[in-house]
Write an enzyme that holds these catalytic residues in place. Structure first.
Site, PDB file in Angstrom:
ATOM      1  N   PHE A   1       5.567   8.099  -9.755  1.00 46.23           N
ATOM      2  CA  PHE A   1       7.024   8.263  -9.754  1.00 46.23           C
ATOM      3  C   PHE A   1       7.578   8.402  -8.335  1.00 46.23           C
ATOM      4  O   PHE A   1       8.756   8.693  -8.146  1.00 46.23           O
ATOM      5  CB  PHE A   1       7.429   9.469 -10.622  1.00 46.23           C
ATOM      6  CG  PHE A   1       7.536   9.119 -12.083  1.00 46.23           C
ATOM      7  CD1 PHE A   1       6.411   8.750 -12.810  1.00 46.23           C
ATOM      8  CD2 PHE A   1       8.765   9.141 -12.738  1.00 46.23           C
ATOM      9  CE1 PHE A   1       6.510   8.393 -14.157  1.00 46.23           C
ATOM     10  CE2 PHE A   1       8.883   8.786 -14.078  1.00 46.23           C
ATOM     11  CZ  PHE A   1       7.752   8.411 -14.784  1.00 46.23           C
ATOM     12  N   GLY A   2       6.724   8.218  -7.331  1.00 45.02           N
ATOM     13  CA  GLY A   2       7.161   8.397  -5.938  1.00 45.02           C
ATOM     14  C   GLY A   2       7.825   7.139  -5.407  1.00 45.02           C
ATOM     15  O   GLY A   2       7.144   6.150  -5.125  1.00 45.02           O
TER      16      GLY A   2
ATOM     17  N   SER B   1      11.991   0.633 -14.290  1.00 47.85           N
ATOM     18  CA  SER B   1      13.386   1.017 -14.530  1.00 47.85           C
ATOM     19  C   SER B   1      14.115  -0.088 -15.276  1.00 47.85           C
ATOM     20  O   SER B   1      13.740  -1.272 -15.192  1.00 47.85           O
ATOM     21  CB  SER B   1      14.066   1.245 -13.181  1.00 47.85           C
ATOM     22  OG  SER B   1      15.468   1.243 -13.325  1.00 47.85           O
ATOM     23  N   ASN B   2      15.175   0.306 -15.956  1.00 48.95           N
ATOM     24  CA  ASN B   2      16.036  -0.695 -16.609  1.00 48.95           C
ATOM     25  C   ASN B   2      16.656  -1.631 -15.565  1.00 48.95           C
ATOM     26  O   ASN B   2      17.128  -2.707 -15.911  1.00 48.95           O
ATOM     27  CB  ASN B   2      17.106   0.006 -17.445  1.00 48.95           C
ATOM     28  CG  ASN B   2      18.160   0.699 -16.603  1.00 48.95           C
ATOM     29  OD1 ASN B   2      19.165   0.103 -16.228  1.00 48.95           O
ATOM     30  ND2 ASN B   2      17.944   1.963 -16.273  1.00 48.95           N
TER      31      ASN B   2
ATOM     32  N   TYR C   1      16.491  -2.266  -5.357  1.00 46.43           N
ATOM     33  CA  TYR C   1      15.740  -1.237  -6.094  1.00 46.43           C
ATOM     34  C   TYR C   1      15.092  -1.834  -7.355  1.00 46.43           C
ATOM     35  O   TYR C   1      13.885  -1.665  -7.596  1.00 46.43           O
ATOM     36  CB  TYR C   1      16.708  -0.097  -6.442  1.00 46.43           C
ATOM     37  CG  TYR C   1      16.189   0.854  -7.487  1.00 46.43           C
ATOM     38  CD1 TYR C   1      15.157   1.738  -7.197  1.00 46.43           C
ATOM     39  CD2 TYR C   1      16.729   0.858  -8.780  1.00 46.43           C
ATOM     40  CE1 TYR C   1      14.671   2.611  -8.165  1.00 46.43           C
ATOM     41  CE2 TYR C   1      16.257   1.722  -9.742  1.00 46.43           C
ATOM     42  CZ  TYR C   1      15.223   2.597  -9.442  1.00 46.43           C
ATOM     43  OH  TYR C   1      14.740   3.446 -10.402  1.00 46.43           O
TER      44      TYR C   1
ATOM     45  N   LYS D   1      11.026  -2.548  -8.655  1.00 50.70           N
ATOM     46  CA  LYS D   1      10.433  -2.160  -9.938  1.00 50.70           C
ATOM     47  C   LYS D   1       9.809  -3.385 -10.626  1.00 50.70           C
ATOM     48  O   LYS D   1       8.738  -3.301 -11.230  1.00 50.70           O
ATOM     49  CB  LYS D   1      11.488  -1.504 -10.843  1.00 50.70           C
ATOM     50  CG  LYS D   1      12.034  -0.191 -10.284  1.00 50.70           C
ATOM     51  CD  LYS D   1      10.920   0.815 -10.100  1.00 50.70           C
ATOM     52  CE  LYS D   1      11.392   2.149  -9.572  1.00 50.70           C
ATOM     53  NZ  LYS D   1      10.322   3.124  -9.388  1.00 50.70           N
TER      54      LYS D   1
ATOM     55  N   SER E   1      18.048   6.056 -18.781  1.00 52.40           N
ATOM     56  CA  SER E   1      18.682   7.140 -18.023  1.00 52.40           C
ATOM     57  C   SER E   1      18.057   8.445 -18.499  1.00 52.40           C
ATOM     58  O   SER E   1      18.387   8.934 -19.585  1.00 52.40           O
ATOM     59  CB  SER E   1      20.185   7.154 -18.289  1.00 52.40           C
ATOM     60  OG  SER E   1      20.726   5.861 -18.075  1.00 52.40           O
TER      61      SER E   1
ATOM     62  N   ARG F   1      27.615   4.933 -20.845  1.00 52.47           N
ATOM     63  CA  ARG F   1      26.505   3.972 -20.804  1.00 52.47           C
ATOM     64  C   ARG F   1      25.233   4.573 -21.409  1.00 52.47           C
ATOM     65  O   ARG F   1      24.406   3.869 -21.985  1.00 52.47           O
ATOM     66  CB  ARG F   1      26.275   3.549 -19.350  1.00 52.47           C
ATOM     67  CG  ARG F   1      25.130   2.576 -19.158  1.00 52.47           C
ATOM     68  CD  ARG F   1      25.130   2.023 -17.737  1.00 52.47           C
ATOM     69  NE  ARG F   1      23.912   1.289 -17.464  1.00 52.47           N
ATOM     70  CZ  ARG F   1      22.785   1.860 -17.010  1.00 52.47           C
ATOM     71  NH1 ARG F   1      22.741   3.161 -16.756  1.00 52.47           N
ATOM     72  NH2 ARG F   1      21.723   1.122 -16.803  1.00 52.47           N
TER      73      ARG F   1
HETATM   74  C1  15L Z   1      17.391   4.376 -12.544  1.00 52.72           C
HETATM   75  O1  15L Z   1      16.410   3.654 -12.447  1.00 52.72           O
HETATM   76  C2  15L Z   1      17.741   5.374 -11.510  1.00 52.72           C
HETATM   77  O2  15L Z   1      16.587   5.946 -10.913  1.00 52.72           O
HETATM   78  C3  15L Z   1      18.655   6.460 -12.018  1.00 52.72           C
HETATM   79  O3  15L Z   1      19.200   7.118 -10.890  1.00 52.72           O
HETATM   80  C4  15L Z   1      19.757   5.901 -12.912  1.00 52.72           C
HETATM   81  O4  15L Z   1      20.604   5.053 -12.168  1.00 52.72           O
HETATM   82  C5  15L Z   1      19.137   5.122 -14.049  1.00 52.72           C
HETATM   83  O5  15L Z   1      18.276   4.123 -13.559  1.00 52.72           O
HETATM   84  C6  15L Z   1      20.198   4.485 -14.945  1.00 52.72           C
HETATM   85  O6  15L Z   1      20.277   3.265 -15.015  1.00 52.72           O
HETATM   86  O7  15L Z   1      20.933   5.235 -15.578  1.00 52.72           O
END
Ligand code: 15L
Length: 268
Positions: free
Chosen positions: A70-71, A110-111, A135, A139, A164, A173
């Protein structure tokens, strides 16, 4: 579990949460690492570490069974910072894992790796990556990196496309994207223990009626979300995307519209 588990990003929001919640679940041999020591309890084993430094990660991953990774920078940043911290950092970690014969890596995806998909699309584990930011691209890279290390070197991996993850939903959202801390902990636990894992893509989402994701692969692996966003009062949620018409079209929300110079019509 007595095997050694390394949690990267252990001073951060979700890494820190997992460092504690996995201990509560009975993990006896956890070690945390991060650039700074923050919010670490006295009884927790912690080592300062920088993922940009391959030599130090090789030292840190000796005797480790699984890594909960998770880093990373958790939001959009410059291309330079994302490249150095998220992409090179993750590459170094997998390389150190290969050298030290680590068996598994649970990757915090991440999404935003799929953020340019329309909200009308229902995605599953086979859906194309569609990063919405530097970002999100880091991922997407981590997902493919882990697939490569699984196929080539047999390091098992589970990539969790986290929606989230917050104590409670805050924005409208999140009606689609929210996941509770305990549901995320459950997914990570499955990633560490499940015997049939090779390389997996699952969605980090609770049992939300309006989810954009078909999480059947996670369910096959035994995921039974105990939380749902639907028990909260939606009227109290903020409307962050209210006036951002582009954000409202795409799953990644405001990550898609930030610095956008493209043509929305071409993103089908
Ligand atoms: C993520 O990947 C982020 O780390 C977090 O800060 C939020 O932005 C989350 O997605 C999200 O989409 O709600």
């Amino acid at each position: 579990m007595k095997k050694k588990i390394l949690v990267t990003g252990a001073s951060g929001h979700l890494g820190g949460m997992l460092f504690k919640s996995l201990a509560n679940l009975g993990y006896k041999n956890l070690e945390g690492t991060d650039l700074k020591k923050k919010n670490i309890d006295k009884n927790q084993k912690f080592i300062l570490g920088n993922l940009k430094n391959l030599k130090s990660i090789i030292k840190m991953t000796k005797g480790v069974y699984a890594i909960v990774h998770f880093g990373a920078i958790p939001i959009e940043d410059t291309q330079h910072n994302i490249l150095q911290n998220n992409i090179i950092g993750t590459y170094n970690l997998f390389e150190a894992a290969r050298i030290n014969k680590v068996k598994r890596i649970i990757f915090a995806s991440s999404n935003h790796a799929i953020g340019f998909h329309r909200r009308t699309a229902k995605l599953n584990q086979y859906s194309n990556q569609r990063p919405d930011s530097h970002y999100g691209l880091s991922k997407a890279f981590g997902e493919e990196l882990s697939r490569f290390y699984a196929d080539k070197f047999n390091i098992k991996s589970m990539c969790i496309r986290i929606g989230s993850c917050l104590e409670v939903p805050e924005d409208r959202r999140h009606i689609s994207t929210w996941i509770s801390y305990s549901d995320l902990t459950q997914l990570v636990d499955i990633g560490i223990r499940h015997k049939a894992i090779h390389h997996e893509i699952v969605y980090g989402v609770s049992k939300n009626k309006k989810s954009w994701w078909n999480n059947s692969r996670a369910h096959q692996l035994g995921y039974k979300p105990i939380d749902s966003v639907d028990r909260f009062n939606f009227h109290s949620l903020s409307k962050n995307e209210h006036k951002d018409k582009m954000a409202l079209l795409f799953q990644g929300g405001v990550f898609t519209s930030a610095n956008f110079k493209g043509n929305i019509k071409n993103i089908k």
